[in-house]
Motif scaffolding. Sequence first.
Motif, mmCIF file in Angstrom:
data_model
loop_
_atom_site.group_PDB
_atom_site.id
_atom_site.type_symbol
_atom_site.label_atom_id
_atom_site.label_comp_id
_atom_site.label_asym_id
_atom_site.label_seq_id
_atom_site.Cartn_x
_atom_site.Cartn_y
_atom_site.Cartn_z
ATOM 1 N N PHE A 54 0.884 -1.300 -0.288
ATOM 2 C CA PHE A 54 0.024 -0.372 -0.300
ATOM 3 C C PHE A 54 0.679 1.171 0.191
ATOM 4 O O PHE A 54 0.385 2.412 -0.617
ATOM 5 N N PHE A 55 2.024 1.019 0.201
ATOM 6 C CA PHE A 55 3.088 2.117 0.778
ATOM 7 C C PHE A 55 2.918 2.895 -1.265
ATOM 8 O O PHE A 55 3.461 4.116 -1.679
ATOM 9 N N ASP A 56 3.028 2.011 -1.937
ATOM 10 C CA ASP A 56 3.686 1.888 -3.173
ATOM 11 C C ASP A 56 2.822 1.675 -4.042
ATOM 12 O O ASP A 56 2.565 1.060 -5.536
ATOM 13 N N HIS A 57 1.421 1.925 -3.615
ATOM 14 C CA HIS A 57 0.475 1.839 -4.592
ATOM 15 C C HIS A 57 -0.497 1.983 -5.624
ATOM 16 O O HIS A 57 0.240 3.234 -5.834
ATOM 17 N N PRO A 58 -0.034 1.766 -7.380
ATOM 18 C CA PRO A 58 0.038 2.513 -8.224
ATOM 19 C C PRO A 58 -1.460 3.762 -7.802
ATOM 20 O O PRO A 58 -1.477 4.380 -9.307
ATOM 21 N N THR A 59 -2.472 3.287 -7.705
ATOM 22 C CA THR A 59 -3.597 3.819 -7.675
ATOM 23 C C THR A 59 -4.498 4.607 -6.374
ATOM 24 O O THR A 59 -4.963 4.905 -6.871
ATOM 25 N N ILE A 60 -3.728 3.959 -5.065
ATOM 26 C CA ILE A 60 -4.536 4.425 -3.957
ATOM 27 C C ILE A 60 -3.818 4.333 -3.434
ATOM 28 O O ILE A 60 -2.917 4.617 -2.788
ATOM 29 N N ASP A 61 -3.759 6.731 -3.404
ATOM 30 C CA ASP A 61 -2.834 7.363 -2.819
ATOM 31 C C ASP A 61 -2.875 7.195 -1.190
ATOM 32 O O ASP A 61 -3.691 6.663 -0.929
ATOM 33 N N TRP A 145 -12.256 3.239 -10.815
ATOM 34 C CA TRP A 145 -12.090 2.421 -9.600
ATOM 35 C C TRP A 145 -11.889 0.540 -10.767
ATOM 36 O O TRP A 145 -12.983 0.292 -11.741
ATOM 37 N N THR A 146 -10.830 -0.095 -10.120
ATOM 38 C CA THR A 146 -10.713 -1.881 -10.907
ATOM 39 C C THR A 146 -11.206 -2.204 -9.783
ATOM 40 O O THR A 146 -11.197 -2.318 -8.984
ATOM 41 N N ASP A 147 -11.681 -3.228 -10.004
ATOM 42 C CA ASP A 147 -12.039 -4.432 -9.029
ATOM 43 C C ASP A 147 -10.527 -4.683 -8.240
ATOM 44 O O ASP A 147 -10.840 -5.179 -7.006
ATOM 45 N N LYS A 148 -9.614 -4.894 -8.950
ATOM 46 C CA LYS A 148 -8.616 -5.025 -7.707
ATOM 47 C C LYS A 148 -8.588 -3.696 -6.359
ATOM 48 O O LYS A 148 -7.746 -3.935 -5.502
#
Length: 176
Positions: A54-61, A145-148
């Motif tokens: 989550f620290f490096d999540h590409p879409t959730i800031d 948002w994607t399902d992921k």
Amino acid sequence: MALINYIKKEEATGKIAEIYSMLEAQLNILPNVIQFHTASPDLFEKLMGFLSHFFDHPTIDHVTIAYIRLLISGIEEGEYCIRFQSSILKYLEVLDEDIELALEDYNEVQLDPKRKELVCFVLDTMYNKLESKSAIIQLLRALGWTDKDIYEASVLAALQKGMVKVVSTFEVEIDF
């Protein structure tokens, strides 16, 4: 202190010391709540790997992630976790009044509509407040948002809900 023993910073060696050093460099602090999880060193390493996702999540800031964790902590009345997540949000330049407003009613979280819908969805999911799951999921998809993303935000909320209980149960001392 806490009701169970864990590896304190000054006692850490090997992989635990490496993780502590990395986290302290990132956070500018190594709070008791992080050290507490070394009551099980093996699980600590896995948990840190999970959280680093989550620290490096590409879409959730980072703000959205911290809000999810803060609002779960607020509902669960986890004082340590509320303070910790509030400090992260303040570091991310979120205003005190916005944090307080969100803690009073998570539906009032001050985020753009896309991020707000995701936050409210995962909170509603955790507390059985969803009336039409499929309609909300369709809305989240329409917002981009994607399902992921939806799944990962939901798992983050579920983990936070459980962790608040663990931290409270073992009376981790608030250190900031």
